[in-house]
Design a protein around this motif. Sequence first.
Motif, PDB file in Angstrom:
ATOM      1  N   VAL A  47      33.207  44.162  40.175  1.00  0.00           N
ATOM      2  CA  VAL A  47      33.570  42.940  41.410  1.00  0.00           C
ATOM      3  C   VAL A  47      34.753  43.535  42.250  1.00  0.00           C
ATOM      4  CG1 VAL A  47      34.086  40.839  42.152  1.00  0.00           C
ATOM      5  CG2 VAL A  47      32.447  41.092  40.483  1.00  0.00           C
ATOM      6  N   HIS A  48      35.861  43.875  41.554  1.00  0.00           N
ATOM      7  CA  HIS A  48      37.139  44.590  42.116  1.00  0.00           C
ATOM      8  C   HIS A  48      36.728  45.647  43.138  1.00  0.00           C
ATOM      9  CE1 HIS A  48      41.299  45.557  42.599  1.00  0.00           C
ATOM     10  NE2 HIS A  48      41.308  46.334  41.926  1.00  0.00           N
ATOM     11  N   LEU A  49      35.989  46.514  42.565  1.00  0.00           N
ATOM     12  CA  LEU A  49      35.541  47.847  43.439  1.00  0.00           C
ATOM     13  C   LEU A  49      34.723  47.548  44.486  1.00  0.00           C
ATOM     14  CD1 LEU A  49      35.159  50.342  40.355  1.00  0.00           C
ATOM     15  CD2 LEU A  49      37.059  50.110  41.767  1.00  0.00           C
ATOM     16  N   ARG A  50      33.636  46.625  44.120  1.00  0.00           N
ATOM     17  CA  ARG A  50      32.616  46.372  45.088  1.00  0.00           C
ATOM     18  C   ARG A  50      33.227  45.598  46.247  1.00  0.00           C
ATOM     19  NH1 ARG A  50      27.966  49.405  46.608  1.00  0.00           N
ATOM     20  NH2 ARG A  50      26.530  48.026  47.199  1.00  0.00           N
ATOM     21  N   LYS A  51      33.720  44.441  45.943  1.00  0.00           N
ATOM     22  CA  LYS A  51      34.094  43.393  46.839  1.00  0.00           C
ATOM     23  C   LYS A  51      35.673  43.565  47.125  1.00  0.00           C
ATOM     24  CE  LYS A  51      32.092  39.538  46.499  1.00  0.00           C
ATOM     25  NZ  LYS A  51      31.618  38.378  45.961  1.00  0.00           N
ATOM     26  N   ASN A  52      36.602  44.365  46.635  1.00  0.00           N
ATOM     27  CA  ASN A  52      37.882  44.546  46.902  1.00  0.00           C
ATOM     28  C   ASN A  52      38.503  42.986  46.750  1.00  0.00           C
ATOM     29  OD1 ASN A  52      40.270  45.837  47.464  1.00  0.00           O
ATOM     30  ND2 ASN A  52      40.000  45.798  49.501  1.00  0.00           N
ATOM     31  N   GLU A  53      38.193  42.149  45.700  1.00  0.00           N
ATOM     32  CA  GLU A  53      38.622  41.010  45.689  1.00  0.00           C
ATOM     33  C   GLU A  53      40.157  41.206  45.151  1.00  0.00           C
ATOM     34  OE1 GLU A  53      37.718  37.922  46.042  1.00  0.00           O
ATOM     35  OE2 GLU A  53      35.329  37.924  45.620  1.00  0.00           O
ATOM     36  N   THR A  54      41.220  40.019  45.453  1.00  0.00           N
ATOM     37  CA  THR A  54      42.168  40.300  45.075  1.00  0.00           C
ATOM     38  C   THR A  54      42.490  39.867  43.532  1.00  0.00           C
ATOM     39  OG1 THR A  54      42.775  38.016  45.666  1.00  0.00           O
ATOM     40  CG2 THR A  54      43.123  39.526  47.432  1.00  0.00           C
ATOM     41  N   LEU A  55      43.564  40.401  42.941  1.00  0.00           N
ATOM     42  CA  LEU A  55      43.867  39.899  41.595  1.00  0.00           C
ATOM     43  C   LEU A  55      43.854  38.773  41.290  1.00  0.00           C
ATOM     44  CD1 LEU A  55      46.353  42.779  40.636  1.00  0.00           C
ATOM     45  CD2 LEU A  55      44.019  42.789  39.869  1.00  0.00           C
ATOM     46  N   PRO A  56      44.552  37.700  42.087  1.00  0.00           N
ATOM     47  CA  PRO A  56      44.505  36.105  41.789  1.00  0.00           C
ATOM     48  C   PRO A  56      43.084  35.647  41.741  1.00  0.00           C
ATOM     49  CG  PRO A  56      46.327  36.735  43.102  1.00  0.00           C
ATOM     50  CD  PRO A  56      45.505  37.992  43.295  1.00  0.00           C
ATOM     51  N   ALA A  57      42.416  35.986  42.589  1.00  0.00           N
ATOM     52  CA  ALA A  57      40.929  35.729  42.788  1.00  0.00           C
ATOM     53  C   ALA A  57      40.051  35.951  41.496  1.00  0.00           C
ATOM     54  CB  ALA A  57      40.215  36.190  43.835  1.00  0.00           C
ATOM     55  N   LEU A  58      40.432  37.466  40.951  1.00  0.00           N
ATOM     56  CA  LEU A  58      39.564  37.915  39.924  1.00  0.00           C
ATOM     57  C   LEU A  58      40.015  37.174  38.793  1.00  0.00           C
ATOM     58  CD1 LEU A  58      39.851  41.769  40.237  1.00  0.00           C
ATOM     59  CD2 LEU A  58      37.749  40.472  40.634  1.00  0.00           C
ATOM     60  N   ALA A  59      41.232  36.800  38.601  1.00  0.00           N
ATOM     61  CA  ALA A  59      41.779  36.218  37.473  1.00  0.00           C
ATOM     62  C   ALA A  59      40.928  34.757  37.386  1.00  0.00           C
ATOM     63  CB  ALA A  59      43.230  35.965  37.633  1.00  0.00           C
ATOM     64  N   VAL A  60      41.048  34.055  38.398  1.00  0.00           N
ATOM     65  CA  VAL A  60      40.481  32.640  38.446  1.00  0.00           C
ATOM     66  C   VAL A  60      39.071  32.626  38.126  1.00  0.00           C
ATOM     67  CG1 VAL A  60      39.843  30.703  39.918  1.00  0.00           C
ATOM     68  CG2 VAL A  60      42.469  31.760  40.142  1.00  0.00           C
ATOM     69  N   GLY A  61      38.396  33.614  38.638  1.00  0.00           N
ATOM     70  CA  GLY A  61      37.075  33.873  38.437  1.00  0.00           C
ATOM     71  C   GLY A  61      36.560  34.405  36.887  1.00  0.00           C
ATOM     72  N   GLY A  63      38.553  33.588  34.257  1.00  0.00           N
ATOM     73  CA  GLY A  63      39.455  32.687  33.493  1.00  0.00           C
ATOM     74  C   GLY A  63      40.650  33.358  32.831  1.00  0.00           C
ATOM     75  N   VAL A  64      41.160  34.383  33.205  1.00  0.00           N
ATOM     76  CA  VAL A  64      42.260  35.082  32.637  1.00  0.00           C
ATOM     77  C   VAL A  64      43.572  34.931  33.553  1.00  0.00           C
ATOM     78  CG1 VAL A  64      41.084  36.575  31.128  1.00  0.00           C
ATOM     79  CG2 VAL A  64      41.438  37.187  33.658  1.00  0.00           C
ATOM     80  N   SER A  65      44.880  35.429  33.032  1.00  0.00           N
ATOM     81  CA  SER A  65      46.031  35.327  33.989  1.00  0.00           C
ATOM     82  C   SER A  65      45.884  36.530  35.041  1.00  0.00           C
ATOM     83  CB  SER A  65      47.097  35.234  33.284  1.00  0.00           C
ATOM     84  OG  SER A  65      47.184  36.752  32.373  1.00  0.00           O
ATOM     85  N   ALA A  66      46.694  36.637  36.088  1.00  0.00           N
ATOM     86  CA  ALA A  66      46.663  37.678  36.839  1.00  0.00           C
ATOM     87  C   ALA A  66      47.008  39.079  36.446  1.00  0.00           C
ATOM     88  CB  ALA A  66      47.639  37.435  38.032  1.00  0.00           C
ATOM     89  N   ALA A  67      48.011  39.061  35.472  1.00  0.00           N
ATOM     90  CA  ALA A  67      48.502  40.223  34.691  1.00  0.00           C
ATOM     91  C   ALA A  67      47.367  40.609  33.917  1.00  0.00           C
ATOM     92  CB  ALA A  67      49.661  39.683  33.772  1.00  0.00           C
ATOM     93  N   THR A  68      46.454  39.884  33.327  1.00  0.00           N
ATOM     94  CA  THR A  68      45.437  40.257  32.439  1.00  0.00           C
ATOM     95  C   THR A  68      44.515  40.909  33.319  1.00  0.00           C
ATOM     96  OG1 THR A  68      46.077  38.784  30.577  1.00  0.00           O
ATOM     97  CG2 THR A  68      43.729  39.746  30.650  1.00  0.00           C
ATOM     98  N   ALA A  69      44.130  40.142  34.384  1.00  0.00           N
ATOM     99  CA  ALA A  69      43.166  40.715  35.287  1.00  0.00           C
ATOM    100  C   ALA A  69      43.435  42.105  35.938  1.00  0.00           C
ATOM    101  CB  ALA A  69      42.976  39.725  36.422  1.00  0.00           C
ATOM    102  N   TRP A  70      44.909  42.294  36.005  1.00  0.00           N
ATOM    103  CA  TRP A  70      45.379  43.637  36.778  1.00  0.00           C
ATOM    104  C   TRP A  70      45.215  44.556  35.629  1.00  0.00           C
ATOM    105  CZ3 TRP A  70      49.068  46.751  34.574  1.00  0.00           C
ATOM    106  CH2 TRP A  70      49.402  47.832  35.167  1.00  0.00           C
ATOM    107  N   ARG A  71      45.288  44.325  34.325  1.00  0.00           N
ATOM    108  CA  ARG A  71      45.182  45.388  33.271  1.00  0.00           C
ATOM    109  C   ARG A  71      43.908  45.802  33.066  1.00  0.00           C
ATOM    110  NH1 ARG A  71      47.664  42.781  29.674  1.00  0.00           N
ATOM    111  NH2 ARG A  71      45.953  41.971  28.440  1.00  0.00           N
TER     112      ARG A  71
END
Length: 254
Positions: A47-61, A63-71
């Motif tokens: 989803v990150h590569l295909r849609k270029n979602e921001t990390l906060p959006a990935l985190a919410v989608g 169910g993890v923190s922004a730091a975890t989503a980045w990792r």
Amino acid sequence: MVPYRATADVPRELVEHVSWLICARRCERRPRWRKLGCFRQALLVLVHLRKNETLPALAVGSGVSAATAWRYASEPPDVLAAWAPGLHEALTGLGEGDHVIVDGTLIPIDRIAADEPYYSMKHRRHGMNVQVIARPDGTPLWFSRAAPGRTHDLTAARAHGIVQACLTRQILVLADRAYQGAGATVRTPYKNHREQPERYQQFNRDHSRLRAPGERAFAQLKSWRILRRARCSTRRIGTVIQAVHTLLTCSYSG
């Protein structure tokens, strides 16, 4: 932030393939417990590569923190990039009598005017120069590592070894005017062809027709929206490109 359901236009088989690669890496490294399983991490990175979602959006989608989503989003591209073919591997099976299309494109990036090495005068914007070798039908064979946007296409092609590799195998290369002077087996259009005899004009028309499918390779590359405007470090863009190439190869195989 409020979570909502959404879809990603990637086949389930691709998600499963990436999840198996992630699982293999986890087994190799034996990390501690992870909140997301391999499948959900694979879905997150796609989803990150295909849609270029921001990390906060990935985190919410997810169910993890922004730091975890980045990792979780930064780990799989390294795994995928390791499976991308090298230049000589990509040209395996090609030889005298075959031809390929070589072209360059700019991956837009977020940079300020002071970052001169990344500013392309041709495109009037900051970005990274990427070279591609494609089959006559436009299927990408190889993507180069990313170079600063001001790098000339011919300079990049020589630095990446494209000209020499194709000369060694006697592969005919069709390229645009930016590659004039490359010599070897590189063929480019004539300059000022309208002032030349009809045979020169016909050559340019035939050359353009044969080169046209090469744009398909870049269209497929930039269908992964993270490469339409990359917000990551310039050091990571090359890894992302190689990861996307692996995903494209998996799609062809499927």
